[in-house]
Design an enzyme around this catalytic site. Structure first.
Site, short mmCIF file in Angstrom:
data_model
loop_
_atom_site.label_atom_id
_atom_site.label_comp_id
_atom_site.label_asym_id
_atom_site.label_seq_id
_atom_site.Cartn_x
_atom_site.Cartn_y
_atom_site.Cartn_z
N CYS A 45 1.29 -0.49 1.05
CA CYS A 45 1.85 0.34 2.12
C CYS A 45 3.17 -0.27 2.57
O CYS A 45 3.23 -1.47 2.87
CB CYS A 45 0.85 0.42 3.28
SG CYS A 45 1.47 1.31 4.72
N CYS A 48 2.53 -1.59 6.63
CA CYS A 48 1.69 -2.74 6.99
C CYS A 48 1.38 -3.68 5.84
O CYS A 48 0.77 -4.73 6.05
CB CYS A 48 0.41 -2.27 7.66
SG CYS A 48 -0.77 -1.49 6.53
N CYS A 93 -2.79 5.41 4.81
CA CYS A 93 -3.21 4.01 4.75
C CYS A 93 -4.34 3.83 5.76
O CYS A 93 -4.21 4.22 6.92
CB CYS A 93 -2.04 3.10 5.10
SG CYS A 93 -2.48 1.36 5.29
N CYS A 96 -3.01 1.19 8.86
CA CYS A 96 -2.00 1.55 9.87
C CYS A 96 -1.89 3.05 10.11
O CYS A 96 -1.21 3.48 11.03
CB CYS A 96 -0.63 0.98 9.49
SG CYS A 96 0.18 1.79 8.10
N CYS A 116 -0.94 11.84 -5.17
CA CYS A 116 0.49 12.08 -5.29
C CYS A 116 1.18 11.41 -4.10
O CYS A 116 1.03 11.87 -2.97
CB CYS A 116 0.72 13.58 -5.33
SG CYS A 116 2.38 14.07 -5.74
#
Length: 140
Positions: A45, A48, A93, A96, A116
């Protein structure tokens, strides 16, 4: 960590990443250099730094966005998105809450799924390099 404010992330992320991650935007198809990334490694991510995908689950979907057939266990959470009238499954995510993309049922075996992903919502860490520390929300 869910509930971070846009201002918290603006201090550490580019504007296009903030737009996608925390306003559920979408980057232009074909614009991410991660589409062509073929080295072994981990996609994390961009906000984070939580590991989300590994290179061995990436495939060329032909859509113009980095695509994967499976996230790492517990890395993402999903919800239904009605923005285009037809319901889609959006994923974020799990740590976060940053928007990553949408999952579709037209991917390859073994899962048949296509995660995607917006490239600006990810960072790629090549195998052999240390993953960055999980990032906390900066103090305002």
């Amino acid at each position: 960590m869910t509930g971070n404010t846009r201002r918290d992330w603006e201090a550490v992320l580019p504007a296009d990443s903030c737009h996608v991650l925390f306003e559920e935007g979408t980057e232009r198809a074909g614009s991410s250099p991660l589409n062509a990334e073929k080295r072994a490694g981990t996609f994390i991510c961009a906000a984070c730094h939580t590991p989300l995908f590994t290179q061995d689950t990436k495939f060329n979907s032909g859509t113009g966005w980095p695509s994967f057939w499976q996230p790492l266990p517990g890395a993402v959470e999903t919800k239904t998105d009605f923005k285009l009238i037809v319901p889609r499954t959006e994923y974020h995510c799990a740590r976060c809450g940053g928007h990553q993309g949408h999952v579709f049922g037209d991917g390859p075996a073994p899962t048949g799924q296509r995660y995607c992903n917006n490239g600006v919502a990810l960072r790629f860490i090549p195998e052999g390099e240390d993953l960055p520390a999980i990032r906390a929300v900066p103090e305002a």
